[in-house]
Motif scaffolding. Sequence first.
Motif, PDB file in Angstrom:
ATOM      1  N   MET A   1       0.805  -1.193   0.000  1.00  0.00           N
ATOM      2  CA  MET A   1       0.000   0.000   0.000  1.00  0.00           C
ATOM      3  C   MET A   1       0.849   1.259   0.000  1.00  0.00           C
ATOM      4  SD  MET A   1      -3.262  -0.696   2.398  1.00  0.00           S
ATOM      5  CE  MET A   1      -3.325  -2.329   3.053  1.00  0.00           C
ATOM      6  N   SER A   2       2.144   1.089  -0.189  1.00  0.00           N
ATOM      7  CA  SER A   2       2.994   2.268  -0.197  1.00  0.00           C
ATOM      8  C   SER A   2       2.629   3.165  -1.369  1.00  0.00           C
ATOM      9  CB  SER A   2       4.458   1.847  -0.264  1.00  0.00           C
ATOM     10  OG  SER A   2       4.708   1.202  -1.489  1.00  0.00           O
ATOM     11  N   GLY A   3       2.829   4.436  -1.171  1.00  0.00           N
ATOM     12  CA  GLY A   3       2.521   5.394  -2.216  1.00  0.00           C
ATOM     13  C   GLY A   3       1.093   5.877  -2.206  1.00  0.00           C
ATOM     14  N   ILE A   4       0.260   5.295  -1.361  1.00  0.00           N
ATOM     15  CA  ILE A   4      -1.128   5.735  -1.266  1.00  0.00           C
ATOM     16  C   ILE A   4      -1.244   6.685  -0.085  1.00  0.00           C
ATOM     17  CG2 ILE A   4      -3.521   5.052  -0.840  1.00  0.00           C
ATOM     18  CD1 ILE A   4      -2.885   2.385  -2.183  1.00  0.00           C
ATOM     19  N   PRO A   5      -1.570   7.958  -0.367  1.00  0.00           N
ATOM     20  CA  PRO A   5      -1.752   8.886   0.750  1.00  0.00           C
ATOM     21  C   PRO A   5      -3.004   8.515   1.536  1.00  0.00           C
ATOM     22  CG  PRO A   5      -2.257   9.958  -1.343  1.00  0.00           C
ATOM     23  CD  PRO A   5      -1.794   8.570  -1.654  1.00  0.00           C
TER      24      PRO A   5
END
Length: 122
Positions: free
Chosen positions: A1-5
């Motif tokens: 889920m990295s990159g999801i603000p």
Amino acid sequence: MSGIPVADDVLGADVAMLPLSEVSDSLGVSENKVRQFLREGTLIAIRRDGDLHVPAAFLDDGAVVKSLTGTITVLSDSGFSHTEMIRWLFEKDDSLAGGSPIEALRGNHGTEVKRRAQAMAF
């Protein structure tokens, strides 16, 4: 889920939230596409109970609420964090149709909501 603000969960427990699987079902797209919408700023996610959720009010009849994405862009350009955006969209405002910016957007009053969002930048 990295990159999801992800916005802080500043909404009350009474605000209906949808896990990403239900958002993808409602929009008729894959969960990966929903994650792309989150990265691009089409939608905003909140982490609730350890999982990403999107406010149900952001969707209407199988689509993202008209003018929501444009409003998110205006707020982002004005320096609002995702948490501040969520708080503002759901904030009670009796001077708007529907009583809050998100309900005004749902009622097709996007121009007025975006105008107010732009005015807050100055």
